[in-house]
Motif scaffolding. Structure first.
Motif, PDB file in Angstrom:
ATOM      1  N   GLY A 110      25.683  39.816  20.304  1.00 21.51           N
ATOM      2  CA  GLY A 110      26.060  38.642  19.530  1.00 21.51           C
ATOM      3  C   GLY A 110      27.539  38.367  19.596  1.00 21.51           C
ATOM      4  N   ASN A 111      28.347  39.412  19.498  1.00 20.20           N
ATOM      5  CA  ASN A 111      29.796  39.239  19.567  1.00 20.20           C
ATOM      6  C   ASN A 111      30.219  38.733  20.935  1.00 20.20           C
ATOM      7  N   ILE A 112      29.584  39.235  21.984  1.00 21.03           N
ATOM      8  CA  ILE A 112      29.914  38.783  23.337  1.00 21.03           C
ATOM      9  C   ILE A 112      29.515  37.325  23.531  1.00 21.03           C
ATOM     10  N   CYS A 113      28.315  36.978  23.094  1.00 20.89           N
ATOM     11  CA  CYS A 113      27.821  35.612  23.324  1.00 20.89           C
ATOM     12  C   CYS A 113      28.528  34.579  22.458  1.00 20.89           C
ATOM     13  N   MET A 114      29.122  34.999  21.354  1.00 19.03           N
ATOM     14  CA  MET A 114      29.950  34.074  20.580  1.00 19.03           C
ATOM     15  C   MET A 114      31.153  33.633  21.396  1.00 19.03           C
ATOM     16  N   SER A 115      31.646  34.540  22.243  1.00 20.56           N
ATOM     17  CA  SER A 115      32.711  34.226  23.208  1.00 20.56           C
ATOM     18  C   SER A 115      33.975  33.691  22.553  1.00 20.56           C
ATOM     19  N   LEU A 116      34.337  34.276  21.420  1.00 24.91           N
ATOM     20  CA  LEU A 116      35.601  33.934  20.792  1.00 24.91           C
ATOM     21  C   LEU A 116      36.727  34.752  21.418  1.00 24.91           C
ATOM     22  N   PRO A 117      37.946  34.234  21.462  1.00 22.84           N
ATOM     23  CA  PRO A 117      39.055  34.977  22.072  1.00 22.84           C
ATOM     24  C   PRO A 117      39.238  36.369  21.488  1.00 22.84           C
ATOM     25  N   ALA A 118      39.005  36.514  20.172  1.00 21.40           N
ATOM     26  CA  ALA A 118      39.234  37.795  19.511  1.00 21.40           C
ATOM     27  C   ALA A 118      37.999  38.686  19.481  1.00 21.40           C
ATOM     28  N   GLY A 119      36.968  38.377  20.256  1.00 20.65           N
ATOM     29  CA  GLY A 119      35.759  39.192  20.268  1.00 20.65           C
ATOM     30  C   GLY A 119      36.024  40.586  20.816  1.00 20.65           C
ATOM     31  N   PRO A 120      36.004  41.633  19.985  1.00 18.82           N
ATOM     32  CA  PRO A 120      36.394  42.961  20.462  1.00 18.82           C
ATOM     33  C   PRO A 120      35.407  43.601  21.420  1.00 18.82           C
ATOM     34  N   MET A 121      34.133  43.209  21.373  1.00 19.17           N
ATOM     35  CA  MET A 121      33.182  43.746  22.340  1.00 19.17           C
ATOM     36  C   MET A 121      33.437  43.165  23.730  1.00 19.17           C
ATOM     37  N   ILE A 122      33.981  41.963  23.762  1.00 19.31           N
ATOM     38  CA  ILE A 122      34.408  41.378  25.039  1.00 19.31           C
ATOM     39  C   ILE A 122      35.577  42.196  25.592  1.00 19.31           C
ATOM     40  N   THR A 123      36.535  42.522  24.728  1.00 20.49           N
ATOM     41  CA  THR A 123      37.698  43.308  25.143  1.00 20.49           C
ATOM     42  C   THR A 123      37.271  44.617  25.787  1.00 20.49           C
ATOM     43  N   ALA A 124      36.432  45.380  25.092  1.00 13.14           N
ATOM     44  CA  ALA A 124      36.039  46.706  25.576  1.00 13.14           C
ATOM     45  C   ALA A 124      35.248  46.632  26.870  1.00 13.14           C
ATOM     46  N   THR A 125      34.305  45.712  26.954  1.00 10.32           N
ATOM     47  CA  THR A 125      33.441  45.673  28.133  1.00 10.32           C
ATOM     48  C   THR A 125      34.163  45.114  29.356  1.00 10.32           C
ATOM     49  N   VAL A 126      35.067  44.183  29.163  1.00  9.70           N
ATOM     50  CA  VAL A 126      35.858  43.690  30.289  1.00  9.70           C
ATOM     51  C   VAL A 126      36.800  44.785  30.779  1.00  9.70           C
ATOM     52  N   ALA A 127      37.473  45.462  29.848  1.00  8.07           N
ATOM     53  CA  ALA A 127      38.418  46.510  30.225  1.00  8.07           C
ATOM     54  C   ALA A 127      37.740  47.633  30.988  1.00  8.07           C
ATOM     55  N   LEU A 128      36.463  47.928  30.668  1.00  7.87           N
ATOM     56  CA  LEU A 128      35.741  48.998  31.338  1.00  7.87           C
ATOM     57  C   LEU A 128      34.810  48.476  32.421  1.00  7.87           C
ATOM     58  N   GLU A 129      35.106  47.264  32.907  1.00 10.65           N
ATOM     59  CA  GLU A 129      34.468  46.715  34.114  1.00 10.65           C
ATOM     60  C   GLU A 129      32.944  46.702  34.025  1.00 10.65           C
ATOM     61  N   ALA A 130      32.440  46.308  32.860  1.00 12.53           N
ATOM     62  CA  ALA A 130      31.004  46.275  32.635  1.00 12.53           C
ATOM     63  C   ALA A 130      30.357  45.105  33.360  1.00 12.53           C
ATOM     64  N   ARG A 131      29.039  45.181  33.417  1.00  9.97           N
ATOM     65  CA  ARG A 131      28.236  44.108  34.001  1.00  9.97           C
ATOM     66  C   ARG A 131      27.178  43.696  32.983  1.00  9.97           C
ATOM     67  N   TYR A 132      26.937  42.392  32.867  1.00 14.02           N
ATOM     68  CA  TYR A 132      25.949  41.869  31.926  1.00 14.02           C
ATOM     69  C   TYR A 132      24.678  41.469  32.665  1.00 14.02           C
ATOM     70  N   GLU A 133      23.548  41.804  32.075  1.00 19.24           N
ATOM     71  CA  GLU A 133      22.248  41.398  32.610  1.00 19.24           C
ATOM     72  C   GLU A 133      21.730  40.214  31.797  1.00 19.24           C
ATOM     73  N   LEU A 134      21.489  39.092  32.469  1.00 19.94           N
ATOM     74  CA  LEU A 134      21.064  37.862  31.798  1.00 19.94           C
ATOM     75  C   LEU A 134      19.640  37.512  32.200  1.00 19.94           C
ATOM     76  N   TRP A 135      18.818  37.157  31.202  1.00 22.92           N
ATOM     77  CA  TRP A 135      17.443  36.738  31.443  1.00 22.92           C
ATOM     78  C   TRP A 135      17.318  35.238  31.217  1.00 22.92           C
ATOM     79  N   ALA A 136      16.717  34.557  32.170  1.00 24.85           N
ATOM     80  CA  ALA A 136      16.506  33.113  32.072  1.00 24.85           C
ATOM     81  C   ALA A 136      15.090  32.810  31.584  1.00 24.85           C
ATOM     82  N   PRO A 137      14.855  31.613  31.025  1.00 24.77           N
ATOM     83  CA  PRO A 137      13.513  31.257  30.544  1.00 24.77           C
ATOM     84  C   PRO A 137      12.444  31.296  31.632  1.00 24.77           C
TER      85      PRO A 137
END
Length: 275
Positions: A110-137
Motif C-alpha cells: 500500500g505504501n509503495i502504490c501510494m507513490s508519495l515522495p516520502a513513502g519509506p517502503m519505496i526508499t528501502a526497496t529502491v535502495a536495495l534494488e528490489a523488483r516488483y511483481e505486477l498482476w494484470a486483470p
C-alpha cells in the motif's frame, strides 16, 4: 472516514483478484489511506487480505515480501546476521508518519502504490534494488525495477486494475553495507529528505538513493567512491523539476540537505565505520 459511495465489498476474491476488477473498484489491504479521505469515484472494495499471501519468505535468491505484509510484521522480522542491510527496513518503518495502530494495518504494498515522495517502503526497496511483481486483470504478469515504478508525486506505472503482488529483494543487495540519513522538521514529522547509500562487501563503490526530497526516486551510481566535488555535481545535475515542494521544504532547501547528508554518507562509507 465513511465511504458513502461504496455499494459492495468483495471479501473473498479469486486467487487471481484481477478477474474481479471493474471500473470504480479499489484494492483494499490496510486501508489506512483509503479510509482517510473521500473517494467519490469508488463503488466497490476488493479485500486482498482474504488471500492470505505470505508476508515474508526468505529464499536462496533473497527475500520475498508479500504486498499485504504489514509494517508491524516487517519491523519484527528476525533478520539473519548475513543480511547486513536488514536494519534499513527497520529504519524505514520508523520513518512512517503514523502511530503503532497504523503499523498494525498499513501494508508494504500500500505504501509503495501510494507513490508519495516520502513513502519509506519505496526508499528501502529502491535502495536495495528490489523488483516488483505486477498482476494484470487479463492474468499476465510483469516485473518492474523498483526504481522505475514511481514516476512522480502520487503517480506510478500501474495500469487500471493492475496489482502489486510481491516485492523481491536480491540476496546480494541484502548483504551490502548501508548508511542512511533522514531529515524532518519535527521529530515525528514527514520526511523532508531520505537518503540511503549502499556499498558491496569488499568493494569501494557507492549507490546513492535519493527520496522524499524528489518527486520520484533518484539513483546515483559510482563504481568507486567519488570525492566530495564529484558527488555534489551529480546531485546538482538532478533536474530542477524533480525536486519536491511542499510545506516541509522548498526544492532549494531539499537540495541543500541532500548535498549535506550525501557527503556524510560518502565519508561514513569511505571510513569503513560500518559492518
Amino acid at each position: 472516514m465513511d465511504l458513502n459511495t461504496i455499494t459492495e465489498v468483495i471479501r473473498r476474491p479469486s486467487e487471481r483478484p484481477g478477474r474481479d476488477w471493474h471500473e470504480g473498484d479499489a484494492w483494499l489491504a490496510g486501508g489506512t489511506w483509503l479510509y482517510s479521505t473521500e473517494q467519490p469515484d469508488l463503488r466497490r472494495l476488493i479485500d486482498l487480505t482474504a488471500l492470505r499471501w505470505d508476508p515474508l519468505v526468505p529464499t536462496d535468491e533473497g527475500l520475498e515480501i508479500g504486498a499485504t505484509c504489514t509494517i508491524r510484521d516487517l519491523y519484527a522480522f528476525p533478520w539473519p546476521q548475513r543480511w547486513t542491510a536488514g536494519p534499513l527496513f527497520r529504519a524505514s518503518c520508523e520513518a512512517f508518519l503514523s502511530s503503532f495502530k497504523v503499523w498494525n494495518s498499513a501494508t508494504v504494498g500500500g505504501n509503495i502504490c501510494m507513490s508519495l515522495p516520502a513513502g519509506p517502503m519505496i526508499t528501502a526497496t529502491v535502495a536495495l534494488e528490489a523488483r516488483y511483481e505486477l498482476w494484470a486483470p487479463d492474468g499476465s504478469v510483469r516485473f518492474v525495477d523498483a526504481l522505475d515504478f514511481v514516476t512522480g508525486d502520487h503517480r506510478n506505472v500501474l495500469a487500471p486494475g493492475e496489482i502489486l503482488r510481491r516485492i523481491t529483494v536480491p540476496e546480494r543487495a541484502l548483504r551490502q553495507r548501508t548508511s542512511h540519513r533522514r531529515f524532518t522538521l519535527t521529530r515525528l514529522g514527514r520526511s523532508t529528505v531520505f537518503l540511503v547509500g549502499t556499498q558491496r562487501p569488499g568493494v569501494k563503490d557507492l549507490l546513492l538513493t535519493l527520496t522524499a526530497g524528489t518527486t520520484r526516486p533518484i539513483r546515483i551510481s559510482f563504481d568507486a567512491l567519488p570525492d566530495g566535488r564529484a558527488l555534489r555535481e551529480c546531485i546538482d545535475a538532478v533536474p530542477a523539476d524533480v525536486w519536491y515542494a511542499d510545506p516541509n521544504g522548498t526544492p532549494e532547501h531539499r537540495r541543500h540537505l541532500t548535498r549535506h547528508f550525501a557527503e556524510e554518507i560518502r565519508r561514513e562509507l569511505m571510513d569503513g565505520d560500518l559492518p
